[in-house]
Design an enzyme around this catalytic site. Structure first.
Site, PDB file in Angstrom:
ATOM      1  N   HIS A   1       0.807  -1.323  -0.092  1.00 48.34           N
ATOM      2  CA  HIS A   1      -0.135  -0.126   0.110  1.00 48.34           C
ATOM      3  C   HIS A   1       0.924   1.263   0.012  1.00 48.34           C
ATOM      4  O   HIS A   1       2.104   1.176   0.460  1.00 48.34           O
ATOM      5  CB  HIS A   1      -0.805   0.050   1.182  1.00 48.34           C
ATOM      6  CG  HIS A   1      -1.732  -1.114   1.557  1.00 48.34           C
ATOM      7  ND1 HIS A   1      -2.816  -1.270   0.409  1.00 48.34           N
ATOM      8  CD2 HIS A   1      -1.937  -2.084   2.319  1.00 48.34           C
ATOM      9  CE1 HIS A   1      -3.435  -2.251   0.944  1.00 48.34           C
ATOM     10  NE2 HIS A   1      -2.984  -2.976   1.979  1.00 48.34           N
TER      11      HIS A   1
ATOM     12  N   ALA B   1      -4.935   1.453   2.507  1.00 48.69           N
ATOM     13  CA  ALA B   1      -6.241   0.822   2.696  1.00 48.69           C
ATOM     14  C   ALA B   1      -6.929   1.401   3.883  1.00 48.69           C
ATOM     15  O   ALA B   1      -8.214   1.731   3.750  1.00 48.69           O
ATOM     16  CB  ALA B   1      -5.873  -0.767   3.146  1.00 48.69           C
TER      17      ALA B   1
ATOM     18  N   TYR C   1      -9.256  -5.860  10.446  1.00 48.36           N
ATOM     19  CA  TYR C   1      -8.864  -6.459   9.197  1.00 48.36           C
ATOM     20  C   TYR C   1      -8.929  -8.052   9.071  1.00 48.36           C
ATOM     21  O   TYR C   1      -9.313  -8.695   8.351  1.00 48.36           O
ATOM     22  CB  TYR C   1      -7.257  -5.988   8.784  1.00 48.36           C
ATOM     23  CG  TYR C   1      -7.118  -4.616   8.514  1.00 48.36           C
ATOM     24  CD1 TYR C   1      -7.744  -3.811   8.440  1.00 48.36           C
ATOM     25  CD2 TYR C   1      -5.677  -4.416   7.742  1.00 48.36           C
ATOM     26  CE1 TYR C   1      -7.611  -2.594   8.004  1.00 48.36           C
ATOM     27  CE2 TYR C   1      -5.400  -3.195   7.366  1.00 48.36           C
ATOM     28  CZ  TYR C   1      -6.340  -2.306   7.324  1.00 48.36           C
ATOM     29  OH  TYR C   1      -6.118  -1.106   6.815  1.00 48.36           O
TER      30      TYR C   1
ATOM     31  N   HIS D   1      -3.454 -10.937   4.468  1.00 50.59           N
ATOM     32  CA  HIS D   1      -3.331 -11.240   5.969  1.00 50.59           C
ATOM     33  C   HIS D   1      -3.389 -12.697   6.278  1.00 50.59           C
ATOM     34  O   HIS D   1      -4.010 -13.292   7.247  1.00 50.59           O
ATOM     35  CB  HIS D   1      -3.939 -10.442   6.962  1.00 50.59           C
ATOM     36  CG  HIS D   1      -4.396  -8.947   6.700  1.00 50.59           C
ATOM     37  ND1 HIS D   1      -5.944  -8.611   5.908  1.00 50.59           N
ATOM     38  CD2 HIS D   1      -3.465  -8.214   6.516  1.00 50.59           C
ATOM     39  CE1 HIS D   1      -5.624  -7.304   5.637  1.00 50.59           C
ATOM     40  NE2 HIS D   1      -4.282  -6.902   5.815  1.00 50.59           N
TER      41      HIS D   1
ATOM     42  N   GLU E   1       2.555  -6.588   2.790  1.00 54.23           N
ATOM     43  CA  GLU E   1       1.475  -5.594   3.616  1.00 54.23           C
ATOM     44  C   GLU E   1       2.355  -4.440   3.816  1.00 54.23           C
ATOM     45  O   GLU E   1       1.943  -3.388   4.439  1.00 54.23           O
ATOM     46  CB  GLU E   1       0.633  -6.152   4.367  1.00 54.23           C
ATOM     47  CG  GLU E   1      -0.408  -5.300   4.943  1.00 54.23           C
ATOM     48  CD  GLU E   1      -1.039  -5.699   6.419  1.00 54.23           C
ATOM     49  OE1 GLU E   1      -0.351  -6.762   7.137  1.00 54.23           O
ATOM     50  OE2 GLU E   1      -1.926  -5.318   6.880  1.00 54.23           O
TER      51      GLU E   1
ATOM     52  N   ARG F   1       5.207  -1.914  11.847  1.00 54.16           N
ATOM     53  CA  ARG F   1       6.637  -1.346  11.187  1.00 54.16           C
ATOM     54  C   ARG F   1       7.730  -1.745  11.932  1.00 54.16           C
ATOM     55  O   ARG F   1       8.932  -1.232  11.551  1.00 54.16           O
ATOM     56  CB  ARG F   1       6.287  -0.029  11.034  1.00 54.16           C
ATOM     57  CG  ARG F   1       5.236   0.201  10.008  1.00 54.16           C
ATOM     58  CD  ARG F   1       4.695   1.796   9.904  1.00 54.16           C
ATOM     59  NE  ARG F   1       3.622   1.851   9.035  1.00 54.16           N
ATOM     60  CZ  ARG F   1       3.023   2.893   8.542  1.00 54.16           C
ATOM     61  NH1 ARG F   1       3.844   4.048   8.476  1.00 54.16           N
ATOM     62  NH2 ARG F   1       2.044   2.968   7.808  1.00 54.16           N
TER      63      ARG F   1
END
Lengths: 341, 341
Positions: B10, B72, B194, B223, B284, B290
């Protein structure tokens, strides 16, 4: 000798009169009539349903006892009003109490709560108190979405729930976090809603600091913790991103997962990533999946086979099958000690 | 030599002017004013965001290309009205197209759709057509809950969605099933919503017979398929209980899972229970998680490491990293062939 305690059993195959009464109760509510009289159900009818089903499977699978609660998909606190929910919960819990009294040492009671949406928690607290102090129950099922499929309730960390948590900790009983049936056509109950709700509940707990306020509060997240163990790295990483302590300290003194995962690779993963202290044996039987797995020749929900197949140290095996259940449900431990087990 | 194609990236770190415009767009809508003019964003600004982030990580992790879509969590089609959603989708998709044109062969475009709730699918179909035929995109992200967190949309098997599926199959593009941000305080977006939505979507497909009507329709459930692989036995058993064909025949010619599972045991399970034909490499990134996993010293979302650590046959490895992406996204395959890859 380790006992095999199934922490997650529901009374799903019920005396017909009980189910017929529920149908009549709902119809009466809809017609604006008073609730019908609850039928006489004799012990033989209860024995018949239990012995042909739960008790047969407990024996066939070599378990010793089941922590037993009303049929989850039928709790449906959104049906009717608060009085309907209250009466339904009372009847269902009383039936569980009768099963326990007919088979002491084989069943222990866990109650459903009359969580009529928008009615607050007062009725739930009264019923919890009654079930624990009068009926000898050892825990409760707490529905995180009593509306039935649109996740409109406050998160489990919200102060809305605190009065119930205060009562739970005063009584020293845990809750299994368990939604009921889905009234959402986009969400299948046992295949979508249950697993989604388990996952969402864990994330609610991760986002908050509930156990700082209630260090002795204990939750079992069923169905193997939803998606959580499979995504354990994601949750460890999210805890870090949200500046929470590591999950072990943040949640895992208070949160437990059962073994209702219906294939060996799932149980293998559960045991690989989750400390054995946090895993309670459970089968959810007779529940969501009742068939035989053609790849194994055994019932999908015969979860003991999967746990037996794990390469576990003796103390870990004991914890999963017995020790954790006695620790998480201290009132169960007391009952078992009383009967010399 | 196998290409490493990340099917799930993304554009999350964006030119500031684009984000500022969105803020102004929403403010204008709320104030009843017309939408502000979209700012000029020069190539250098786009290069700066991409080279410091996605491109840096693609290179650092030894990948070759990313199938790239708008952020997203910001799709948020429930914000504003249909015109707001339409303009926002157009701007976001145009920005993706610019990234693709600046880095041909490194990025391929996947569009978001302006799925304003209650507005029907006409705008989504127009935008899909535009993105594929004019901008050269290879797929779309389909939001199964455009309301943003209460699961009020019809299930993905409902005829409501059929006009979009007809267009998708005519254009021969797949969809990644991907919700946006959560406007539900009880549901954290990347940790609860999600994963829940992924799981619910799979169960919707299991309950229906969509692929009998659309044998060439293809969905990627991101996912790692939500909770599905972890509960693969449950879903096999539910298919049996619902008198559906076995999952391989019922769904797995049309449904694919990515590898956005952020620890080795999760990827191990995914590869153990799901056929390599149904797994697409994905990270993703830059996305939900992160940070660096202290247990490995590597980024949680550096999912290539987990896939590399699998004991895979060469053809399975090739399928996961490249072959499946080219098969599921035939327009990507055509682009790659055109540049001799």
């Amino acid at each position: 000798m380790t006992m095999i305690i199934d922490c997650h059993g529901h009374y799903t195959i019920l005396p017909k009169a009980h189910e017929a009464w529920r149908t009549a109760q709902v119809a009466a509510f809809e017609a604006g009539r008073p609730s019908p009289a609850y039928p006489a159900i004799d012990d033989a009818e209860i024995r018949e349903t239990i012995e042909a089903n739960q008790l047969r499977l407990i024996k066939a699978r070599g378990a010793d006892m089941t922590i037993f609660s009303p049929r989850a998909s039928a709790m449906a606190p959104h049906i009717g009003d608060a009085a309907v929910a209250r009466e339904w919960a009372t009847r269902c819990n009383d039936l569980i109490a009768r099963v326990v009294s007919l088979y002491p040492g084989v069943f222990a009671g866990v109650c459903m709560l009359p969580q009529s949406p928008d009615a607050g928690l007062a009725d739930a607290i009264v019923e919890l108190e009654r079930c624990v102090t009068e009926l000898g129950f050892v825990g409760c099922n707490l529905n995180p979405d009593p509306g039935g499929g649109h996740f409109t309730a406050p998160p489990l960390t919200d102060r809305y729930w605190y009065p119930l948590y205060e009562r739970m900790t005063a009584l020293d009983v845990p809750a299994m976090i368990h939604v009921s049936g889905s009234c959402n056509p986009a969400m299948h109950a046992t295949g979508g809603y249950y697993i989604a709700a388990d996952t969402i509940a864990f994330m609610q707990l991760l986002e908050g600091d509930l156990f700082a306020d209630f260090p002795n509060l204990r939750f079992i997240i069923p169905h193997g913790g939803g998606a959580v163990p499979y995504h354990w790295g994601r949750y460890r990483g999210l805890a870090d991103m949200l500046k929470k302590p590591a999950l072990d300290a943040h949640l895992m003194n208070n949160v437990f997962f059962d073994t209702c995962v219906y294939h060996q690779p799932g149980i293998d993963l559960l045991a690989e990533v989750i400390d054995p202290r946090n895993i309670l044996f459970g089968s959810e039987m007779i529940g969501a999946v009742r068939g035989i797995d053609p790849t194994t020749g055994h019932h999908y929900d015969d979860t003991r086979r999967y746990v037996d197949a794990l390469d576990l140290a003796a103390d870990a095996r004991h914890a999963i099958f017995e020790g954790n259940a006695r620790r998480v449900f201290p009132r169960l431990d007391a009952i078992l000690k009383e009967i010399g087990r």
